[in-house]
Design a protein around this motif. Structure first.
Motif, short mmCIF file in Angstrom:
data_model
loop_
_atom_site.label_atom_id
_atom_site.label_comp_id
_atom_site.label_asym_id
_atom_site.label_seq_id
_atom_site.Cartn_x
_atom_site.Cartn_y
_atom_site.Cartn_z
N HIS A 62 2.46 20.53 5.35
CA HIS A 62 3.18 20.61 4.07
C HIS A 62 2.44 21.55 3.12
O HIS A 62 1.56 21.13 2.38
CB HIS A 62 3.27 19.19 3.47
CG HIS A 62 4.16 19.08 2.28
ND1 HIS A 62 5.24 18.22 2.22
CD2 HIS A 62 4.14 19.72 1.08
CE1 HIS A 62 5.83 18.32 1.05
NE2 HIS A 62 5.17 19.23 0.33
N HIS A 64 2.79 24.99 0.27
CA HIS A 64 3.68 25.76 -0.60
C HIS A 64 3.05 27.14 -0.79
O HIS A 64 2.09 27.27 -1.54
CB HIS A 64 3.81 25.07 -1.96
CG HIS A 64 4.53 23.77 -1.90
ND1 HIS A 64 5.90 23.69 -1.90
CD2 HIS A 64 4.10 22.50 -1.81
CE1 HIS A 64 6.28 22.43 -1.82
NE2 HIS A 64 5.20 21.68 -1.77
N MET A 94 6.96 24.72 3.00
CA MET A 94 8.10 24.01 2.41
C MET A 94 9.12 25.02 1.88
O MET A 94 8.77 26.15 1.53
CB MET A 94 7.61 23.10 1.28
CG MET A 94 6.81 21.91 1.78
SD MET A 94 7.80 20.79 2.82
CE MET A 94 7.08 21.12 4.42
N ASP A 154 11.99 19.02 0.53
CA ASP A 154 10.65 18.99 -0.08
C ASP A 154 10.53 17.81 -1.04
O ASP A 154 10.71 16.68 -0.64
CB ASP A 154 10.34 20.33 -0.77
CG ASP A 154 8.94 20.33 -1.36
OD1 ASP A 154 8.00 19.95 -0.62
OD2 ASP A 154 8.78 20.65 -2.55
ZN LIG Z 1 5.92 19.70 -1.56
#
Ligand SMILES: [Zn+2]
Length: 222
Positions: A62, A64, A94, A154
């Protein structure tokens, strides 16, 4: 043949039940032997790993990386470099970028940027719903064809049960995992911390545990 000796590190490999101080000898990038105090031929590149952990590459499911659209915060090159520095060799991005990853073109863009700029494996997720708006399904089959490894909204949770049922059915057909942020908005509302003694004590609005449990139960049922 190139030889590299990772010398004196703490070698951790749970799969092989290994946790010990040892040397790791690499031959052309592949592990040839692991043992304490290995003897190596002349010309071997020796890297001092004392006080360091030597382990298989870590995986972050996970991340970003904010590209496209939010590169003031992060981009694929900087995010992937940070991952590599921390020992992560594979990351899963994500889809809450701008635009969101709800179409094959955005998947392709990220794959191309990653191929050009990332020293680690960068995998892409697609959204469950268009624009992460929770109203219409994304083209899940096309996203799968483009190479996404999972679908997720997300930090948002699909509140409409029928939409989520369809999403899970399609995901099953296309053999895609679904990663869900389990939160019932009608229960959690504007809570800011776990509901309990301390939320009452501090006068802060709580999140009841049921706000998560209900969605977990729904998803299992669906
Ligand atoms: Zn997230």
């Amino acid at each position: 043949m190139s030889l590299v000796l990772l010398q004196g590190g703490r070698v951790v490999d749970p799969t092989n039940n290994r946790d010990e101080i040892a040397d790791v000898l690499l031959s052309d990038g592949k592990i040839q032997s692991i043992a304490p105090d290995l003897m190596t031929p002349d010309g071997t590149e020796v890297i001092d790993c004392q006080g360091q952990v030597v382990c298989p590459g870590l995986i972050d499911l996970h991340v970003h990386f904010r590209e496209p659209g939010q590169t003031a915060k992060e981009d694929i090159a900087t995010g992937a470099a940070a991952a590599a520095t921390g020992g992560f060799t594979t990351v899963v991005c994500m889809p809450n970028t701008t635009p969101t990853i709800d179409n094959p073109a955005t998947v392709k863009l990220i794959q191309e940027r990653a191929a050009a700029a990332a020293p680690v494996n960068v995998y892409v997720t697609g959204t469950i719903t268009l624009g992460i708006a929770g109203e219409e399904l994304s083209p899940i089959g096309s996203l799968k064809d483009a190479g996404v490894v999972a679908i997720t909204d997300d930090g948002k949770c699909v509140q409409n049960n029928e939409l989520m049922r369809r999403a899970l059915e399609y995901a099953g057909m296309f053999d895609l995992p679904v990663m869900d942020h389990c939160q019932d908005y009608s229960i959690v509302t504007d809570g800011v911390m776990h509901e309990g003694y301390w939320s009452t004590n501090l006068g802060l609005k709580g999140w009841p545990a049921a706000g998560e449990d209900l969605i977990v139960a729904r998803n299992i049922e669906l």
